[in-house]
Each structure stands twice: as structure tokens, then as C-alpha cells.
Scaffold this motif. Structure first.
Motif: not given
Length: 382
Positions: A10-13, A328-332
Motif C-alpha cells: 500500500r505504501l509503495r503504490a 525503505p520501500w520508496l522506489s525513488s
């Protein structure tokens, strides 16, 4: 062990930058003290579900709750506050059970004259925050010497604990230096993490783990004095936990809060002693990394240790380090290579780096052999 990817879906999306900033602001207000106003943060337009996820994954929900409790009733985000209050009550129940288990474990090991200390958990929370229920503790962590490991395991078996199947392998016992032991099933089950080593391969390990036993302090719970790590060692162990979390790319703001709470109790002479002690354990850069993370997340403390900490992983900007800690889940996010972090934590000393890298490589080979899945997806039981 790394958290499952489903924890981050949910956080990554979604773009959760504002929610991350909100949780960070709450943590800063917590450490600013009771006089700091919770009115300085507001939630209009923010997702309560994402705020709850960020707080839960970082184990800082109770910190946020205590800050929001200062706000006038009409200014509290009702749905989030209700979730946080429920989380707190569950934490109280979980940690109360952990404390009772700890007393039984203490009695069993004491009766067999086994030297040990409790690590982390409700004891640490009470020492740092005056509250046994700041973060959920689902198991009891204890450290013994390598020589006392099998004796401690036998003592725990005498009160009903058995080694978990997954932790029987060479990788767990030899390279992680720990085993999980379980007693019972269902909601009243109990787990002990029995350690003789204090860091996983891939980050520098203490040179002398037995020193944590020699320097222990006694803390009181329910009229009983139990052994716990010294104030300085508690700080160092929190920094070890941050290094481990960064290696596994897990959120670790809760550990960073422990670092700030520990470090804030040290005067300049104490800080020098802690740094010297960490250097003797070859953990000075691990200590400074944790302190830099605390300054980035919670604001610079302007101390001797903070000044030294700016040099650790200096090529990683503060914004990236902040997100490595809390999101740490951030794709950036631009993650450094693990070997780069290990090189820095080894003080850029080639011989030491090669030794630690070789140990990590051996551990990885062992894990691939002994932790490989079976046909039904379970772990190999040894």
C-alpha cells in the motif's frame, strides 16, 4: 529477517511523502518534551491508513499516540487516534506477557548459575522512557557466552521451551549465533531468542561479546532484580540494530528513537567513554552511523558524538538516509551497495573489510544450502 513485501504494497503504490513527514514531525515533538504542542502537526488530506502503516512498521505508534494525546480533543484525528489507542492496548498486553515470561526465564537460568543478560524489550523501554509499553515485544531476547549456549538451551527446555525447526540449521547456529525457542501454541505461546552473537554477517560484529555480560546492570521488575545491558551497551546495541535494519532494508525509526533516548542521557565525558568503548569493540563507525541517523530523523543534538557522526556514510545525503530509516520501500530511494556500507563501517580498513566480507560470503553460502525451500515451500528442518 526482512519483512515480507506485502507489508509495503500500500505504501509503495502511493505517494506517502506527507505521511512520512507527519510521523517524523510527531517523533520530533515527542523528544522535544511535554511542553511541545501537538498543534504544530495536522492531518488534513493525509491517509490515516498510511500513517498507521508507517507508525506500525517503524514501531513508533505509541510515540505518535503520546504526542497526539497532548492536542485538544477536537483537534485529534479521530480514526487514527482510535487505531493508535488500540495498538497501545495490544502492546500493553503483549509486553506484560513478555515480562512474565522473562521472570520465569530469569529463575530458570539463575538456578543453573548461567551468566546472561536480557536484551531490548520492555526492560529497555522502561529504562529509556519510564514505560514498559512503548513498543511491542513479541519475544524475549537473551545473550549468553558461547560456552554457556548449550547449557542455557537445556535450562530453557526444562521449563517447556523447544528449539524452533527453522533455527536448527548451521546458518542460524553458526553464522547468526542464535536460536529461537518456543513454548506452547496459540495466543499464549512464548518465544525466546537465545543469542551468543550480536550481529548478522554483513555488518561488523563486536570483538568481545562476553563484555556485554561483564558490564551488565541490574534492573528491578516486580520486586526481582534481573540482569540487563549497561547504559553504554544499550546505546551500542541500538546502533547495531540500525545497521542490521539498513542491511535488510527494513524500517527502523523505533531503534533510532532508542539511540536518541540513550544518547541524551550521556554528558560529554560519558560520550567519550562510549566512543572509546565502541572503538575497542570495533563498533565505533556502527555507533556513529546510528547517531547520524538519529540526528537526521529527530534533529541534530549538537553533541560531541553528533559532530563525529557526520563523517559516516557522508556520500549518502541526509534525505536518502532519512528514507532509508523510515521509508525503505520508496522506489525513488537510492540505496548504496551493501559492500559500500560494510566498507564504511569497517573504518575503510582493507584487512578488516576483507575478513567481514569473507564471513558474510560464507554465511550466504550456508544460508543457500541450509535454508533452501522444500517442495511444499517450508524450510529445511535440521
Amino acid at each position: 529477517m526482512a519483512l515480507p513485501e506485502s507489508s509495503y504494497e500500500r505504501l509503495r503504490a502511493a505517494d506517502c511523502a506527507d505521511e512520512i513527514a507527519y510521523v517524523r514531525a510527531c517523533l520530533r515533538l515527542y523528544f522535544a518534551g511535554p511542553a511541545a504542542s501537538a498543534g504544530e502537526v495536522s492531518t488534513p488530506g493525509l491517509s490515516d491508513a498510511m500513517l498507521a502503516d508507517i507508525a506500525r512498521l517503524n514501531k513508533v505508534a505509541t510515540f505518535v499516540l503520546k504526542v497526539l494525546s497532548r492536542a485538544p480533543a477536537g483537534e485529534k484525528p479521530a480514526e487514527l487516534f482510535e487505531w493508535l489507542d488500540t495498538y497501545r492496548r495490544r502492546t500493553v498486553s503483549m509486553n506484560a506477557a513478555c515480562l512474565m515470561d522473562s521472570l520465569a526465564i530469569h529463575e530458570a537460568l539463575r538456578d543453573r548459575q548461567i551468566d546472561f543478560v536480557f536484551l531490548k524489550g520492555p526492560f529497555q523501554q522502561h529504562l529509556l522512557y519510564g514505560d514498559h509499553f512503548m513498543k511491542p515485544s513479541g519475544d524475549v531476547d537473551i545473550l549468553v557466552s558461547p560456552a554457556g549456549f548449550s547449557k542455557a538451551r537445556d535450562a530453557l527446555r526444562s521449563i517447556g521451551y523447544e528449539v524452533s525447526g527453522k533455527s536448527r540449521s548451521v546458518w542460524w547456529v553458526r553464522f547468526l549465533g542464535e536460536q529461537h525457542m518456543n513454548r506452547g501454541n496459540g495466543p499464549k505461546s512464548s518465544t525466546v531468542d537465545l543469542h551468543y552473537r550480536l550481529q548478522q554477517p554483513g555488518s561488523p560484529s563486536p570483538r568481545d561479546s562476553d563484555g556485554f555480560l561483564r558490564r551488565k546492570q541490574l534492573v528491578e521488575i516486580a520486586g526481582t532484580e534481573v540482569p540487563f545491558t549497561s547504559a553504554a551497551d544499550t546505546l551500542v546495541l541500538s546502533c547495531i540494530s540500525v545497521a542490521k535494519a539498513l542491511f535488510n532494508r527494513e524500517p527502523c525509526a523505533g531503534h533510532v528513537c532508542d539511540i536518541r533516548a540513550s544518547a541524551s542521557r550521556l554528558d560529554e565525558a560519558d560520550q567519550r567513554r562510549v566512543l572509546d568503548a565502541a572503538a575497542s569493540q570495533r563498533l565505533d563507525d556502527t555507533l556513529l552511523l546510528g547517531l547520524r541517523a538519529a540526528d537526521v530523523l529527530l534533529g541534530g543534538a549538537g553533541t560531541l558524538l553528533s559532530e563525529r557522526a557526520t563523517r559516516v556514510l557522508s556520500r549518502i545525503g541526509n534525505e536518502d538516509l532519512l528514507n532509508m530509516v523510515i521509508a525503505p520501500w520508496l522506489s525513488s530511494l537510492r540505496w548504496p551497495q551493501r559492500r559500500t556500507v560494510l566498507w564504511e563501517l569497517c573504518g575503510r580498513a582493507p584487512v578488516r573489510y576483507l575478513a567481514e566480507a569473507g564471513w558474510a560470503a560464507s554465511a550466504d553460502i550456508s544460508r543457500r544450502i541450509f535454508e533452501r525451500p522444500t517442495r511444499d515451500g517450508g524450510g529445511v528442518e535440521r
